[in-house]
Write an enzyme that holds these catalytic residues in place. Structure first.
Site, PDB file in Angstrom:
ATOM      1  N   CYS A 114       1.368  10.960   5.373  1.00  0.00           N
ATOM      2  CA  CYS A 114       1.200   9.362   4.910  1.00  0.00           C
ATOM      3  C   CYS A 114       2.052   9.211   3.553  1.00  0.00           C
ATOM      4  CB  CYS A 114       0.008   8.800   4.890  1.00  0.00           C
ATOM      5  SG  CYS A 114       0.018   7.091   4.141  1.00  0.00           S
ATOM      6  N   GLU A 144      -6.779  16.236   3.259  1.00  0.00           N
ATOM      7  CA  GLU A 144      -6.147  15.664   2.052  1.00  0.00           C
ATOM      8  C   GLU A 144      -6.453  16.365   0.880  1.00  0.00           C
ATOM      9  OE1 GLU A 144      -6.245  11.344   2.020  1.00  0.00           O
ATOM     10  OE2 GLU A 144      -5.836  11.376  -0.144  1.00  0.00           O
ATOM     11  N   THR A 182      -7.210   9.286  -1.281  1.00  0.00           N
ATOM     12  CA  THR A 182      -6.764   7.822  -0.909  1.00  0.00           C
ATOM     13  C   THR A 182      -7.878   7.181  -0.274  1.00  0.00           C
ATOM     14  OG1 THR A 182      -5.939   8.735   1.229  1.00  0.00           O
ATOM     15  CG2 THR A 182      -4.370   8.500  -0.547  1.00  0.00           C
ATOM     16  N   CYS A 212      -5.899   4.198  -1.388  1.00  0.00           N
ATOM     17  CA  CYS A 212      -5.021   3.113  -0.754  1.00  0.00           C
ATOM     18  C   CYS A 212      -5.252   1.996  -0.399  1.00  0.00           C
ATOM     19  CB  CYS A 212      -4.357   3.893   0.427  1.00  0.00           C
ATOM     20  SG  CYS A 212      -5.335   3.767   2.166  1.00  0.00           S
ATOM     21  N   SER A 240     -13.779  11.599   9.752  1.00  0.00           N
ATOM     22  CA  SER A 240     -12.682  10.622   9.112  1.00  0.00           C
ATOM     23  C   SER A 240     -13.264  10.187   7.949  1.00  0.00           C
ATOM     24  CB  SER A 240     -12.697   9.558  10.341  1.00  0.00           C
ATOM     25  OG  SER A 240     -12.136   8.302   9.649  1.00  0.00           O
TER      26      SER A 240
HETATM   27  S1  SF4 Z   1      -5.705   5.653   5.254  1.00  0.00           S
HETATM   28 FE1  SF4 Z   1      -4.323   5.148   3.527  1.00  0.00          FE
HETATM   29  S2  SF4 Z   1      -3.410   7.077   2.740  1.00  0.00           S
HETATM   30 FE2  SF4 Z   1      -4.641   7.437   4.828  1.00  0.00          FE
HETATM   31  S3  SF4 Z   1      -3.215   7.279   6.285  1.00  0.00           S
HETATM   32 FE3  SF4 Z   1      -3.825   5.189   6.046  1.00  0.00          FE
HETATM   33  S4  SF4 Z   1      -2.593   4.174   4.732  1.00  0.00           S
HETATM   34 FE4  SF4 Z   1      -2.127   6.413   4.521  1.00  0.00          FE
END
Ligand code: SF4
Length: 333
Positions: A114, A144, A182, A212, A240
């Site tokens: 991402c 991540e 994020t 995010c 998740s």
């Molecule tokens: S949750 Fe936020 S950082 Fe994660 S993939 Fe979705 S937009 Fe990107």
């Protein structure tokens, strides 16, 4: 009073997840149209390192269409690189070591990290170049966090909670900056940041939060939903991060009044959760297809929750273009 469900909006897919799934689907589609979905050499049309997004239904669906998921690049035979079979990196990003291995083995990488995770990787590189030590708030072992810390393991110090701040020790002349995963809880992270600032008053923050837009929007919406509900169901997988955070935020909003639950799909709902409940709040993590939410709503309707309303906090219109490798640009891996 009619028993009802209250739907959080926004919920479900974010721009990064959408892009990652579309990346694999685009490769599968191209293979199908060139007759290479099933190959003579027995190789699959695409490999994906780790779950493309943290949702078991999405992964199963893509696997059924021909994608092969691996944990590590070592599981991919050299013949795949020689045959030019694409290897997709998941939305959560990878450490430089993984990129180096792919390069050394001549793999055809399509990087679906991402862009908002990529931003944190670039921040690490920039701050390390400028002589900073980085305090990274994240979850140990999450894909991540592993990728981000891997950018500079000697300069990135991972902490999970405010309690971990006491274990850090830096001299006042140390340049310090804080970055974060994020998908953290906005409220919990604020507590950790306050603890960091109390201990290291000179610590700096990046120009914009690393949490995010999708994470903060979904948490804000579920908070309002929880205030109007007797219990909340979050649709999302256990691995998740943002789905689990949504459940925690919902539980905080409910307080003593009720419980928040997380399910992968409707089959995991338990009738006893809804005894004496009039209003069920519903939301879903950023990696969850809306069909799974529809399944949960239908199951609740069959238990008498026939009313429906939606709580909308913001309209999202974020969109990311496909990775450069699928747009005819050279791979950066
Ligand atoms: S949750 Fe936020 S950082 Fe994660 S993939 Fe979705 S937009 Fe990107």
């Amino acid at each position: 009073m009619t028993k009802c469900v209250v739907l959080a909006d926004p919920r479900g897919f974010c721009a990064g997840v959408d892009r990652a799934i579309l990346t694999v689907q685009t490769i599968l589609k191209a293979a199908a149209s060139s007759g290479k979905l099933v190959r003579d050499d027995g190789l699959p049309p695409v490999y994906v390192r780790r779950q493309i997004v943290h949702n078991k239904h999405v992964v199963e669906d893509l696997a059924n269409q021909g994608a092969v998921f691996v944990q590590e690049l070592g599981e991919i035979p050299d013949a795949a690189a020689a045959a030019g079979i694409p290897v997709v990196f998941s939305a959560h990003g990878v450490s430089p070591l993984v990129k180096e291995e792919a390069k050394r083995r001549g793999m055809h990488v399509v990087d679906a990290t991402c862009p908002l995770v990529g931003k944190v990787h670039r921040e690490v590189l920039r701050f390390v170049r400028e002589g900073y030590e980085i305090i990274y708030i994240g979850h140990k072992g999450h894909d991540e966090a592993v990728g981000v810390v891997g950018e500079s393991p000697e300069h990135v110090h991972l902490i999970e909670h405010a309690d971990d701040v006491a274990s850090l020790d830096f001299a006042p002349e140390t340049k310090l900056v804080l970055l974060s995963q994020t998908t953290l809880s906005v409220d919990e992270t604020a507590g950790t940041i306050a603890a960091l600032k109390a201990r290291f008053p000179w610590i700096e923050e990046p120009p914009s939060s690393d949490i995010c837009y999708a994470t903060s929007n979904r948490q804000a919406a579920v908070k309002l939903v929880a205030q109007q509900s007797d219990c909340v169901v979050i649709v999302g997988s256990a691995n998740s991060s943002n789905s689990v955070r949504l459940m925690e935020v919902a539980q905080e909003g409910l307080g003593e009044r009720g419980k928040a639950y997380r399910v992968d799909d409707a089959s995991e709902l338990k009738p006893e959760w809804f005894t004496g409940v009039e209003v069920v709040g519903i939301s879903s993590g950023a990696s969850v297809p809306d069909e799974l939410v529809s399944g949960v709503i239908e199951a609740l309707q069959s238990q008498g929750f026939t009313g429906m309303k939606s709580v909308e906090t913001i309209k999202e219109n974020m969109h990311f273009v496909l990775p450069a490798e699928l747009r005819g640009k050279p791979s950066r891996a």
